[in-house]
Design a protein around this motif. Sequence first.
Motif, PDB file in Angstrom:
ATOM      1  N   ASN A 202      -4.471   4.490   4.874  1.00 10.90           N
ATOM      2  CA  ASN A 202      -3.766   3.278   4.362  1.00 10.90           C
ATOM      3  C   ASN A 202      -4.287   2.093   5.471  1.00 10.90           C
ATOM      4  OD1 ASN A 202      -1.490   3.681   2.834  1.00 10.90           O
ATOM      5  ND2 ASN A 202      -0.597   5.151   4.402  1.00 10.90           N
TER       6      ASN A 202
ATOM      7  N   GLN B 114       1.002  -1.141  -0.085  1.00 15.03           N
ATOM      8  CA  GLN B 114       0.037   0.031  -0.090  1.00 15.03           C
ATOM      9  C   GLN B 114       0.822   1.398  -0.214  1.00 15.03           C
ATOM     10  OE1 GLN B 114      -3.252  -0.649   0.001  1.00 15.03           O
ATOM     11  NE2 GLN B 114      -3.953   1.306  -0.449  1.00 15.03           N
TER      12      GLN B 114
ATOM     13  N   LYS C 250      -6.404  -1.097   3.570  1.00 14.95           N
ATOM     14  CA  LYS C 250      -5.584  -2.546   3.420  1.00 14.95           C
ATOM     15  C   LYS C 250      -6.159  -3.617   3.124  1.00 14.95           C
ATOM     16  CE  LYS C 250      -2.147  -4.727   6.424  1.00 14.95           C
ATOM     17  NZ  LYS C 250      -1.669  -4.796   8.016  1.00 14.95           N
TER      18      LYS C 250
ATOM     19  N   ASN D  40      -3.328   0.131  -5.630  1.00 16.28           N
ATOM     20  CA  ASN D  40      -3.187   0.665  -4.318  1.00 16.28           C
ATOM     21  C   ASN D  40      -4.389   1.256  -3.609  1.00 16.28           C
ATOM     22  OD1 ASN D  40      -0.419  -0.108  -4.408  1.00 16.28           O
ATOM     23  ND2 ASN D  40       0.185   1.782  -5.489  1.00 16.28           N
TER      24      ASN D  40
ATOM     25  N   TRP E 260      -1.181   6.196  -0.663  1.00 13.31           N
ATOM     26  CA  TRP E 260      -1.590   7.265   0.584  1.00 13.31           C
ATOM     27  C   TRP E 260      -0.193   7.633   1.190  1.00 13.31           C
ATOM     28  CZ3 TRP E 260      -6.018   9.332  -0.101  1.00 13.31           C
ATOM     29  CH2 TRP E 260      -7.192   8.536  -0.786  1.00 13.31           C
TER      30      TRP E 260
ATOM     31  N   SER F 147      -5.822   4.063  -4.029  1.00 13.53           N
ATOM     32  CA  SER F 147      -5.453   5.312  -3.436  1.00 13.53           C
ATOM     33  C   SER F 147      -5.703   6.617  -4.449  1.00 13.53           C
ATOM     34  CB  SER F 147      -3.748   5.557  -3.405  1.00 13.53           C
ATOM     35  OG  SER F 147      -3.183   5.263  -4.754  1.00 13.53           O
TER      36      SER F 147
END
Length: 306
Positions: A83, A19, A87, A210, A22, A212
């Motif tokens: 994050n 990850q 996750k 990710n 972010w 994000s």
Amino acid sequence: MKKLLLFPSLLLFSFAAAQNGWREKEMEIKVPILTKTDAATLHELQLNGEIHGTYGLMDVIPSELEKVKSSGLHYEIVIENLNEFYKDFWIKNNTNRADKYHSYDEIIALMDSLVGAFPAICKKIAFGTSVQGRQLCCLKISDNVSTDETEPEVLFDGGIHGDEIGSAENTIRFARHLCSNYTKNTEITTLIDNREIWIYPMINPDGRVNVSRANANQVDLNRDWGYMWNGEGSSKGTYSQPETKAMRECIYTNQFVIHLNCHSGSENVFYPWCHRPAHAPDYSNFSKLATTYASSSTYSNLVCTQ
């Protein structure tokens, strides 16, 4: 969540091992915008995020949160740790679900399968790779797909913010719907026979993996364009990222009469001009197209905003 942006003519869905989209300790906060002074103060802080009418949803790290506090603006923390929040998103949300969102790898595989199943009307076009080496590509759907015909060209894109997963999902499902209904549905057949339809599902594939907002360089790609660039979203200069360079190439090497940029997050159709009160030269066309879409979308609370 649904948000559609119209730009510049009409802007009408391998799992992550790490990850890294972010920033460390990044959080999402909601900032009420009750006055013009609130709006000006929030703008001056140059934070990452989006404005939603009477409030802003901003992504901040602790040092930026201190600036919000010092500014006197009110706020509430919506997501304490982005994050942690995202996750294992793909594993948690896609296990044993028939209607699951497609991962990056699955979207690429679906694009390739459409080309293989419908070679006469579907072609995949590559524009390079992302920061982390993922494909930046789109589908062209049209009869005589390998020929640049004198037909109106329209572009649908999604996934510029990787955490807005509905946008890439909608566009790839739209591509599948078009291809699978060619010769079966009269309206779709007519569109494919008389248009060049381009579908670019993932402007920001690293962000999708990710989950994000930004790309792998932590740049908000929707702040990295050349027009009215203002150094926001951690952008170091116009078209500073491979993802925005790829989209620029796609646009500059074609003649799109309509460009629909899909987001997720609110239920609005935005069209020019959104940055000033004056009407765009072809305002009446924008208004008609946006209103037609809103009224036929089946989303009862979808609104059009100039």
